[in-house]
Enzyme design. Structure first.
Site, short mmCIF file in Angstrom:
data_model
loop_
_atom_site.label_atom_id
_atom_site.label_comp_id
_atom_site.label_asym_id
_atom_site.label_seq_id
_atom_site.Cartn_x
_atom_site.Cartn_y
_atom_site.Cartn_z
CB SER A 170 -0.90 0.00 1.24
OG SER A 170 -1.77 1.10 1.24
CE LYS A 208 -4.53 -0.28 0.06
NZ LYS A 208 -5.47 -0.77 1.10
CG ASP A 256 -7.72 2.57 -0.37
OD1 ASP A 256 -8.94 2.83 -0.38
OD2 ASP A 256 -7.10 2.23 0.66
CD GLU A 268 -9.44 -0.78 -0.18
OE1 GLU A 268 -9.64 -1.19 0.97
OE2 GLU A 268 -8.30 -0.70 -0.68
CG ASP A 325 -11.57 -0.73 3.72
OD1 ASP A 325 -11.89 -1.32 4.78
OD2 ASP A 325 -10.52 -0.06 3.64
CE LYS A 331 -8.31 -2.12 5.59
NZ LYS A 331 -8.35 -0.64 5.59
N GLY A 359 -4.78 -3.96 5.37
CA GLY A 359 -3.91 -3.65 6.49
C GLY A 359 -4.32 -2.37 7.19
#
Length: 375
Positions: free
Chosen positions: A136, A162, A189, A214, A239, A263, A291
């Protein structure tokens, strides 16, 4: 299994590099390590993932402390537990506060696996000896900076990039990355930074062959995401909108997404994560493990969960060295050519480095069966 004592270690760890998203920049991570001891002396560990401020969700480190201390730990200590699946049921009378619940449940899972002398991933039903991982990347000051960062992680072998985006730092930045890395798996994201008024900008992302975008819209939305997904060829991944199996079911039925990021902390623990995983497998929906800038204990729980079969996309569980000068586990999580080899030791598979942990600890609270309030 009777839990004799629960210890909360409040930690502060400084990130190697600031991590920027659409809702803030992080320079350090404050969290709790949960240490749980049973009546035989066996010890399990969990980790809280809430941030110091309510950027990602309404929970914070301080609210986690309050909920664990005043409500959740007393519930946990009141009766023996036969299986970790019982923890979420025991906590059911407490609404939301999923990250506080997850932190404690994670320690129960580790403790249970160690009592059974089994790796956590096997106890969960995982079937992988290694997992693919991506990275990320926070918002960078310029396209040149972003390309430099991406190049480094491509060289290291990470399976997927990401890239955090926000209005004004999106299409052009991603276009440059795609131009220079035409074969690299890319995703964006947005962390809820857009609205349906931005639909033309988001539709332009279809040109770039992204794996997914995302959470482009509001953190609690599934209706507008369905409207957006109907106009995009790029899969939407949800998410922040998914806090439970019920959220996942409704989002999938509405067509709000084609992928779900699970998550552990956000959905309230490993038990609920498994339920979402199983439902997505039935529905043919891909999942991956996101994460939360975890230290080693939380990272180890993510690795164990990702061994379940429907986790068929690279997750965010990068190497410890990506974030920390020194992690609180031994050995640290290592990535080789985009792969983490799953440890086979009992429980989470890593030892807690108490010397490092104590050097970073700023508070310690102890709760026991005889004294279920902090000592």
């Amino acid at each position: 299994m009777s839990i004799r004592e629960v210890t909360l270690h409040r930690m502060v760890m400084t990130l190697k590099n600031p991590f920027a998203t659409s809702f803030g920049t992080f320079k350090e991570k404050e969290f709790y390590v949960i240490e749980m001891e049973d009546d035989t002396g066996c010890i399990g560990f969990g980790e809280s993932v809430a941030f110091s401020s309510p950027w990602y969700s309404e929970e914070t480190v301080e609210t986690n402390k309050h909920m664990m201390e005043k409500f959740l730990i007393p519930l946990l200590l009141q009766d023996p537990i036969q299986h970790p699946n019982e923890v979420s049921e025991r906590f059911k009378s407490i609404r939301r506060n999923n990250m506080a619940k997850s932190a404690l449940e994670g320690a129960v899972w580790d403790l249970y696996a160690k009592r059974n002398n089994s790796p956590l991933y096997q106890v969960l039903g995982g079937n992988k000896q290694q997992i693919d991982v991506g990275i990320s990347i926070g918002i960078q000051p310029s396209a040149k900076d972003l390309l430099h960062v991406v190049e480094g992680f491509v060289i290291e072998g990470y399976k997927r990039m990401k890239i955090k985006i926000k209005p004004g730092s999106d299409y052009q930045m991603l276009k440059e990355v795609r131009k220079h890395f035409p074969d690299t798996l890319l995703m964006a994201d947005a962390n809820s930074a857009y609205t349906l008024q931005d639909i033309e900008t988001l539709k332009k992302l279809d040109e770039l062959g992204l794996m997914m975008i995302e959470q482009p819209l509001e953190h609690d939305d599934i209706i507008d995401h369905a409207k957006l997904q109907s106009q995009l060829t790029t899969p939407i991944c949800l998410d922040e909108s998914i806090h439970s199996l019920e959220d996942a079911r409704k989002a999938i039925e509405l067509g709000s997404c084609k992928i779900i990021n699970i998550k552990i902390g956000r959905v309230g623990g490993i038990t609920e994560s498994k339920k979402i995983h199983d439902y997505c497998a039935e529905q043919g929906i891909s999942v991956w493990c996101g994460g939360m800038l975890e230290a080693g204990i939380g990272r180890a729980h993510n690795i164990a969960l990702t061994t379940l079969p429907q986790f068929n996309l690279p997750g965010d569980t990068a190497a410890s060295s990506r974030y920390w000068e020194k992690d609180i586990i031994d050995p640290e999580v290592s990535v080789y050519n985009g792969v983490i080899h799953v440890p086979n030791k009992p429980g989470i598979g890593y030892e807690v480095d108490r010397k490092v942990m104590e050097s970073l600890r700023v508070e310690k609270l102890v709760f026991s069966q005889t004294n279920p309030v902090s000592q």
